[in-house]
Design an enzyme around this catalytic site. Structure first.
Site, short mmCIF file in Angstrom:
data_model
loop_
_atom_site.label_atom_id
_atom_site.label_comp_id
_atom_site.label_asym_id
_atom_site.label_seq_id
_atom_site.Cartn_x
_atom_site.Cartn_y
_atom_site.Cartn_z
CG LEU A 33 58.70 -8.29 31.76
CD1 LEU A 33 58.48 -7.20 30.71
CD2 LEU A 33 60.12 -8.81 31.68
CG HIS A 37 62.68 -8.46 34.33
ND1 HIS A 37 61.67 -9.05 35.05
CD2 HIS A 37 63.58 -9.42 34.06
CE1 HIS A 37 61.95 -10.33 35.21
NE2 HIS A 37 63.10 -10.59 34.62
CE LYS A 149 66.41 -11.83 41.87
NZ LYS A 149 66.39 -13.31 41.98
CD GLN A 153 71.69 -15.42 34.44
OE1 GLN A 153 71.15 -16.50 34.24
NE2 GLN A 153 71.01 -14.30 34.43
CE LYS A 184 60.48 -4.03 43.57
NZ LYS A 184 59.12 -3.54 43.59
CB SER A 186 59.53 -14.04 38.14
OG SER A 186 60.16 -13.14 37.28
NE ARG A 187 62.08 -19.85 40.32
CZ ARG A 187 63.13 -19.78 39.50
NH1 ARG A 187 64.02 -18.85 39.63
NH2 ARG A 187 63.28 -20.68 38.54
O1 PAF Z 1 68.24 -14.52 34.07
C1 PAF Z 1 67.39 -15.00 33.29
O2 PAF Z 1 66.20 -14.66 33.30
C2 PAF Z 1 67.83 -16.08 32.31
O3 PAF Z 1 68.79 -16.92 32.87
C3 PAF Z 1 68.31 -15.51 30.96
C4 PAF Z 1 69.57 -14.68 31.14
C5 PAF Z 1 67.22 -14.68 30.33
C6 PAF Z 1 68.64 -16.66 30.00
O4 PAF Z 1 67.53 -17.46 29.74
#
Ligand code: PAF
Length: 282
Positions: A33, A37, A149, A153, A184, A186-187
């Site tokens: 996180l 997040h 971001k 998706q 920001k 995680s990568r």
């Molecule tokens: O964005 C993400 O971290 C992932 O694609 C999600 C929405 C948690 C689905 O695994």
């Protein structure tokens, strides 16, 4: 904060909240996180009685050569972050629990996925929609929270939820950035010191482009200017994709008055970073 690892316990907890008429906000994550997040958690907290966060590195959205095994994981740290940020239920299922058997029917994303990550990461959005359909049925949220971001998706998930009348609202929260503008992620931990210094130009270039969309309306010129700014940097990198589309259709631009997304992905030595700007009201 309740930590739940199995589906039956989660179902009982959700049923109790529903019986008591509480609204549920859901923040699906893959863990590790960061403030992005936490902004989702904050919005979910402000808008709901109960907040459920899932942490699950979903294998079906990673291709065979992608970083599923090495994706950063830190359960201890995530637990304390979640607790500090007002999560009521932290759901930590195992792969076996989420995928107990081979699927009888599969979910296949058809539109909004022919470009960018949809084209490059075959099956990626099928995996995202598959796991979200499972989570939405288990958590039964009133609202689910996603970061801007991941613009593609967001568009794919919104289309899916509308197509199948999932009874929930998708809330899109603006990208949280470092002081120098880097989104920001995680990568970001994979960046070297030099790369980290230079990665802020991604946002800088997109911001310049934002004005040019309004003033220039010249797609090739705008994209060329972004490339020039990013390529000024010394660190070795590759622009994996850089393009602009109508939003949220991710189709070719036909109307400059309607929302437009500029999306970019840059591969550094280890980190693959994405960012975007959406121009025009969405
Ligand atoms: O964005 C993400 O971290 C992932 O694609 C999600 C929405 C948690 C689905 O695994």
């Amino acid at each position: 904060m309740k930590i739940i690892r199995d589906i039956e316990t989660l179902k009982l907890a959700i049923a109790l909240h529903k019986k008591n008429g509480r609204t549920i906000g859901f923040v699906p994550t893959m863990g590790y996180l960061h403030e992005g997040h936490l902004a989702l958690a904050k919005a979910a907290n402000e808008e709901n009685d109960v907040v459920v966060m899932s942490i699950f590195v979903n294998p079906t959205q990673f291709g065979p050569t992608e970083d599923f095994e090495s994706y950063p994981r830190d359960e201890m740290r995530d637990k304390s972050f979640a607790e500090e940020h007002g999560i009521d239920i932290l759901f930590l299922p195992s792969v076996e629990m989420m995928y107990p058997d081979r699927l009888t029917a599969t979910i296949h994303a058809k539109r909004r996925v022919s470009v960018l990550d949809g084209a490059l990461r075959e099956g990626h959005f099928d995996g995202v929609l598959t796991v979200l359909a499972k989570f939405f049925h288990l958590v039964q949220p009133d609202s689910a929270y996603f970061g801007q971001k991941d613009a593609q998706q967001v568009a794919v998930v919104q289309g899916f939820v509308a197509d199948y009348f999932f009874p929930l609202v998708i809330r899109i929260i603006p990208t949280v950035r470092e002081e120098d503008g880097l989104a920001k992620s995680s990568r970001n931990v994979y960046l070297t010191e030099q790369e980290r210094k230079e990665a802020s130009t991604i946002h800088e270039a997109l911001l310049k482009a934002r004005n040019e969309v309004v003033e220039l309306r010249d797609q090739a010129g705008i994209l060329a200017n972004i490339r020039t700014i990013i390529n000024r940097n010394r660190s070795h990198k590759k622009i994996v994709y850089l393009d602009m589309y109508q939003y949220p259709s991710f189709e070719a631009i036909e109307d400059w008055e309607k929302p437009i997304v500029i999306a970019i992905c840059v591969q550094y030595s280890k980190a693959r970073l994405i960012d975007n700007e959406i121009i025009g009201g969405v």
